[in-house]
Structures are given as structure tokens and as C-alpha cells.
Design an enzyme around this catalytic site. Structure first.
Site, short mmCIF file in Angstrom:
data_model
loop_
_atom_site.label_atom_id
_atom_site.label_comp_id
_atom_site.label_asym_id
_atom_site.label_seq_id
_atom_site.Cartn_x
_atom_site.Cartn_y
_atom_site.Cartn_z
N GLY A 21 6.64 -12.02 -12.21
CA GLY A 21 7.89 -12.49 -11.13
C GLY A 21 6.77 -13.41 -10.42
O GLY A 21 6.31 -14.62 -11.12
N PHE A 22 7.63 -13.00 -9.04
CA PHE A 22 7.54 -14.18 -8.15
C PHE A 22 6.20 -14.05 -7.10
O PHE A 22 5.64 -15.33 -7.73
CB PHE A 22 8.74 -13.04 -7.12
CG PHE A 22 8.48 -14.46 -5.34
CD1 PHE A 22 7.84 -16.48 -5.69
CD2 PHE A 22 8.34 -13.87 -4.40
CE1 PHE A 22 8.08 -16.61 -4.45
CE2 PHE A 22 8.40 -14.05 -3.24
CZ PHE A 22 8.09 -15.51 -3.20
N ILE A 23 5.66 -13.45 -7.31
CA ILE A 23 4.21 -13.55 -6.92
C ILE A 23 3.14 -13.79 -7.44
O ILE A 23 2.13 -14.38 -7.54
CB ILE A 23 3.81 -12.17 -5.43
CG1 ILE A 23 4.84 -12.10 -4.05
CG2 ILE A 23 2.54 -12.16 -4.43
CD1 ILE A 23 4.74 -10.56 -4.02
N ASP A 45 11.94 -6.99 -16.93
CA ASP A 45 12.43 -6.34 -16.87
C ASP A 45 13.40 -6.94 -15.69
O ASP A 45 14.58 -7.69 -15.16
CB ASP A 45 12.25 -4.64 -15.75
CG ASP A 45 13.08 -4.37 -15.21
OD1 ASP A 45 14.09 -4.01 -15.74
OD2 ASP A 45 13.79 -4.05 -13.50
N ASN A 46 12.83 -7.72 -14.69
CA ASN A 46 12.85 -8.62 -13.61
C ASN A 46 12.84 -10.19 -13.18
O ASN A 46 11.84 -10.74 -12.53
CB ASN A 46 12.36 -8.27 -11.51
CG ASN A 46 13.41 -9.08 -10.76
OD1 ASN A 46 14.91 -9.52 -10.60
ND2 ASN A 46 12.93 -8.86 -9.75
N LEU A 74 4.63 -0.78 -18.15
CA LEU A 74 3.25 0.12 -18.42
C LEU A 74 3.69 1.55 -18.53
O LEU A 74 2.73 2.08 -18.61
CB LEU A 74 2.97 -0.51 -16.89
CG LEU A 74 2.26 -0.91 -16.06
CD1 LEU A 74 1.79 -1.45 -14.82
CD2 LEU A 74 1.77 -2.20 -16.97
N PHE A 95 0.22 -6.12 -9.83
CA PHE A 95 2.32 -6.47 -8.75
C PHE A 95 3.17 -5.30 -9.18
O PHE A 95 4.11 -5.81 -9.17
CB PHE A 95 2.47 -8.12 -9.22
CG PHE A 95 1.28 -8.99 -9.12
CD1 PHE A 95 0.91 -9.09 -7.59
CD2 PHE A 95 0.53 -9.39 -9.62
CE1 PHE A 95 1.00 -10.09 -6.72
CE2 PHE A 95 -0.30 -10.66 -8.63
CZ PHE A 95 -0.21 -10.81 -7.62
N SER A 139 2.96 -2.80 0.58
CA SER A 139 4.00 -3.77 1.13
C SER A 139 3.21 -3.28 2.82
O SER A 139 3.17 -2.42 3.32
CB SER A 139 5.36 -3.45 1.08
OG SER A 139 6.39 -3.48 1.96
N TYR A 163 11.43 3.35 -2.22
CA TYR A 163 10.72 2.04 -2.47
C TYR A 163 9.76 2.61 -1.71
O TYR A 163 8.53 2.88 -2.58
CB TYR A 163 11.36 0.97 -2.33
CG TYR A 163 10.56 -0.35 -2.41
CD1 TYR A 163 9.68 -0.66 -2.99
CD2 TYR A 163 9.95 -1.03 -1.33
CE1 TYR A 163 8.89 -1.81 -3.51
CE2 TYR A 163 9.39 -1.55 -1.21
CZ TYR A 163 8.77 -2.37 -2.23
OH TYR A 163 7.47 -3.28 -2.25
N LYS A 167 5.25 2.75 -2.69
CA LYS A 167 4.18 2.18 -2.15
C LYS A 167 3.49 3.35 -1.58
O LYS A 167 1.62 3.16 -1.41
CB LYS A 167 4.84 0.85 -1.05
CG LYS A 167 4.86 -0.08 -1.62
CD LYS A 167 4.40 -0.66 -2.86
CE LYS A 167 5.03 -1.51 -3.87
NZ LYS A 167 4.46 -1.89 -4.92
N TYR A 191 1.44 -7.09 1.93
CA TYR A 191 1.99 -7.68 1.93
C TYR A 191 3.43 -8.31 2.99
O TYR A 191 4.29 -6.83 3.49
CB TYR A 191 3.04 -8.41 0.67
CG TYR A 191 2.44 -8.94 -0.27
CD1 TYR A 191 0.90 -8.63 -0.63
CD2 TYR A 191 3.19 -7.73 -1.63
CE1 TYR A 191 0.60 -8.80 -1.81
CE2 TYR A 191 2.33 -8.14 -2.92
CZ TYR A 191 0.81 -7.69 -2.84
OH TYR A 191 0.52 -8.28 -4.10
#
Ligand code: NAD
Ligand code: UDP
Length: 356
Positions: A21-23, A45-46, A74, A95, A139, A163, A167, A191
Site C-alpha cells: 500500500g501507500f505508506i 485489496d487496495n 490476515l 499497516f 491514526s 474506522y 484504531k 499518523y
């Protein structure tokens, strides 16, 4: 870095969940550059495997030697068994998770199932294979609507949507797991708003569908995929009426993970500790648009819209704790964030996918 320290790191293997993913991609690249061995588990998935291939290329010989990719989920214990039985990991950077706030409101079951069950399975296998060191992606969302700013790690936590609740729950679960067995060492990284891309322009954020977040949305307006940016809220009590956030370059964020990992290896009484990863500076939506226009030379048409429900007026980080205890501080400002984001966007207007 002294060659001896680097040598020692070369023996260390890190499992990175969600590493496509991105990060994840940016962090995996820094890990490889620092001499770590890296295994990724991602269900794509993304994300796409092309992103991992680009990381491998960017890392040169470290990439071809030290990077393994496992397609796996997972939530599936067989996938975890396969990965953990192949390699002895020194630590995990976790992540993998779903992250779209709106989708989490519409499909709470999906978010609880993916983020909570995925993490519980991961913790189970880490325990089973004796790997009890984890860096976890939390987050700034756990601060909810902060009553005062900057946000300090010891603030009371509050979630605003499913969401955010995943977290919050996962932070609590991590604290309980560590309390029950003090061998665990866990760092929770909160983050703020990750943006930008690797300066090569080879890897960056590539959301599926219409982006929810500000910068990917601006980027898609700049390359002509979307006609204009909706600015959510222009009547906030801020200098220009738009909301304020703490944007952080993804390269700084990736460096923050290396600093956290070093801290975990070096500190046997770290327990379960949270750190903010932000710059400590607030930037408004309109300031971000202006900075991106300057970096790209493109005009971003905007439409002033009502506030987005649940959005806070202003959120930015207290950076003291990370600076003092991790020895980490963000280096880049919004000019570099916009420059690198535009470099990625102009080279890859459709992300990793070919133009449809
Ligand atoms: P991303 O969607 O780009 O990366 C997450 C990766 O996890 C994806 O590649 C996805 O395919 C994978 N994944 C999801 N569920 C999985 C599962 N069950 N099994 C295996 N792989 C799975 O997101 P990102 O922006 O890189 O975010 C990484 C983490 O950081 C997430 O946990 C996110 O909640 C958190 N975070 C992100 C932001 C942000 O704005 N990007 C802010 C705060 C926290
Ligand atoms: N925002 C906006 N238009 C968009 C997306 C976001 O005006 O299309 C605003 C949003 O209201 C918030 C800021 O940009 O004030 C950052 O939003 P983002 O979703 O990127 O991150 P958040 O801080 O909400 O997690």
C-alpha cells in the site's frame, strides 16, 4: 551509519503487513535501503503487485536480494502459518487494514472484521512464533474532535466512526496484550495526514475509485480525471475559513517507522507506547490548494461546499515526544510534499494502472 551496525541489521528480518500500500511501499523501500530483510504480506485489496516490483527496482541489489512478497490475507490463518513458518521475524510493522471513513460507516462489519480479526490473527501468530515486537499504524483519528491543539499523546481518546473505533480498539488490545506478557514491545504510531510520494516519482498513492482524501483528490483534478475540488467548509473559525490539518511527507513518515523500529530493538522496557507522527504545523485546505497550484503550474478549480459531517476544525500534532524519545523529526514542508506528489501524478496520471 557505522558498517558494523548496518551488518547487524542485515541479519534482521521484518514482516510488513500491507506493504504493497501507500505508506507500506515507502517504508519497505527505506527498510531495504537501511539493509533490513523484508517480507510483505498483502491481499492486494487496495493495492497492486506492480507497486512492490517498483520498490524492488528502486532498492537495486538490496531489493532483488532482500524482498519477499506473499499474497495473503490476515484473516486467513493458513496464509499466516505459511509466512511465519518460512522466516523467523525480528519484528512486524503492521499497516494492513481498511481506511476509508465513509465506507466504514456504511459497512461497519467489514471494518471490524478486517481490521480487528486480521490484527488478532497476526498477534496470535506473532505470539506462537515468538516474535513479540510490533510497530502499529494508528491514526490521529483517535483524538476525535480535540478540545485543544496541538494533540498530545496523553489526551483522552475518542473515535468518531467505525474506522476510528477499529484504531481505538486495536490500541487498547495492544496495551492489554503487552500488559499480560511484558515480553511484548509495541509502538503505536499515530499518523496525521500522510501525503507526497517518493522523489523518484515511481511510487505514490493510488486510491481505488473517487478519492476521499484531499491530496489524491487535488492530484486527480490536476491531471484532468476530476473537474474540480469540493472544499468542505469555508466558515470555520480559521484564517481563511477552511479546515486545518497537519500534512506530513510520506518519506518522513517512513523514516519515523525506522526510528520506531530502532527504539523497539534498543529498549526492553518500551512496553506499549504511542507516538504522534506529524510536523506540528497546521495548513488550511485553501493553503494546500495554493501550494499544489504553485508546484504543478496547474489551476485547481474549487467549489466551496458545506462542512463534511464529523470533520474537526483544526488538528495538528505535538511532536515533542517523538523528537525526544525516537530522535525523529519531520524534515519536509508542504512545498516538498506538493512537488513530489505532482512528480508522481504527472508521471503516473492513472496510478499504477494503464489509462482506461
Ligand atoms: P493502503 O490501503 O494504501 O495500504 C493498506 C494495505 O493493506 C493495502 O495494500 C491492502 O491491500 C492491505 N490489506 C488490507 N486488509 C488486508 C488484509 N486483511 N490482509 C492483508 N492485507 C490487507 O493504506 P495506507 O494509506 O498505506 O495506510 C496504511 C495504514 O496506515 C492503515 O492501517 C491505515 O489505517 C493507517 N493510516 C493511514 C492514514 C492515511 O491517511 N493514509 C492515516 C492514518 C493511519
Ligand atoms: N477535504 C476537502 N475536499 C476533499 C477532501 C477533503 O475539502 O475532497 C478537506 C477535509 O474536509 C479536511 C481536509 O481536507 O478538512 C483533510 O481531509 P482528509 O480526508 O484528507 O483527511 P482527514 O483529516 O479528514 O483524515
Amino acid at each position: 551509519m557505522a558498517s558494523e551496525a548496518k551488518q547487524q541489521q542485515q541479519q534482521q528480518s521484518i514482516l510488513v503487513t500491507g506493504g504493497a500500500g501507500f505508506i507500506g511501499t515507502h517504508t519497505v523501500l527505506q527498510l531495504l535501503n537501511e539493509g533490513f530483510r523484508v517480507s510483505i504480506i498483502d491481499n492486494l485489496d487496495n493495492s497492486v503487485e506492480e507497486a512492490v516490483d517498483r520498490v524492488r527496482d528502486l532498492a537495486g541489489s538490496n531489493g532483488s536480494r532482500n524482498l519477499q512478497f506473499h499474497l495473503g490475507d490476515l484473516r486467513n490463518k493458513d496464509d499466516l502459518e505459511k509466512v511465519f513458518s518460512q522466516t523467523r521475524f525480528d519484528a512486524v510493522i503492521h499497516f494492513a487494514g481498511l481506511k476509508a471513513v465513509g465506507e466504514s460507516v456504511a459497512k461497519p462489519w467489514l471494518y471490524y472484521s478486517n481490521n480487528l480479526i486480521g490484527t488478532l490473527n497476526l498477534l496470535e501468530f506473532m505470539g506462537k512464533y515468538g516474535c513479540k515486537k510490533m510497530v502499529f499504524s494508528s491514526s490521529a483519528t483517535v483524538y476525535g474532535q480535540p478540545e485543544t491543539i496541538p494533540c498530545v499523546e496523553n489526551f483522552q481518546l475518542k473515535a468518531m466512526n467505525p474506522y476510528g473505533r477499529t484504531k481505538l480498539f486495536l490500541e487498547e488490545i495492544a496495551r492489554d496484550v503487552q500488559k499480560a506478557d511484558p515480553d511484548w514491545r509495541i509502538i503505536l504510531l499515530r499518523y496525521f495526514n500522510p501525503v507526497g510520494a517518493h522523489p523518484s516519482g515511481q511510487i505514490g498513492e493510488d486510491p481505488k475509485g473517487i478519492p476521499n482524501n484531499l491530496m489524491p483528490y487535488i492530484q486527480q483534478v490536476a491531471v484532468g480525471r476530476l473537474p474540480e475540488l469540493n472544499v468542505f467548509g469555508h466558515d470555520y473559525p480559521t484564517k481563511d475559513g477552511s479546515a486545518i490539518r497537519d500534512y506530513i511527507h510520506v518519506i518522513d513518515l517512513a523514516d519515523g517507522h525506522i526510528a520506531a523500529l530502532r527504539k523497539i530493538f534498543a529498549t526492553d522496557d518500551i512496553g506499549c507506547t504511542a507516538y504522534n507522527l506529524g510536523t506540528g504545523h497546521g495548513t488550511s485546505v485553501l493553503e494546500m490548494v495554493a501550494a499544489f497550484e504553485k508546484a504543478s503550474g496547474k489551476q485547481i478549480p474549487i467549489r466551496l461546499c458545506p462542512r463534511r459531517p464529523g470533520d474537526a476544525t483544526a488538528v495538528f500534532a505535538s511532536t515533542e515526544k517523538a523528537q525526544k524519545e525516537l530522535g525523529w523529526k519531520a524534515k519536509y514542508g508542504i512545498e516538498e510534499m506538493c512537488r513530489d506528489q505532482w512528480n508522481w501524478a504527472s508521471k503516473n496520471p492513472w496510478g499504477y494502472r494503464p489509462q482506461p
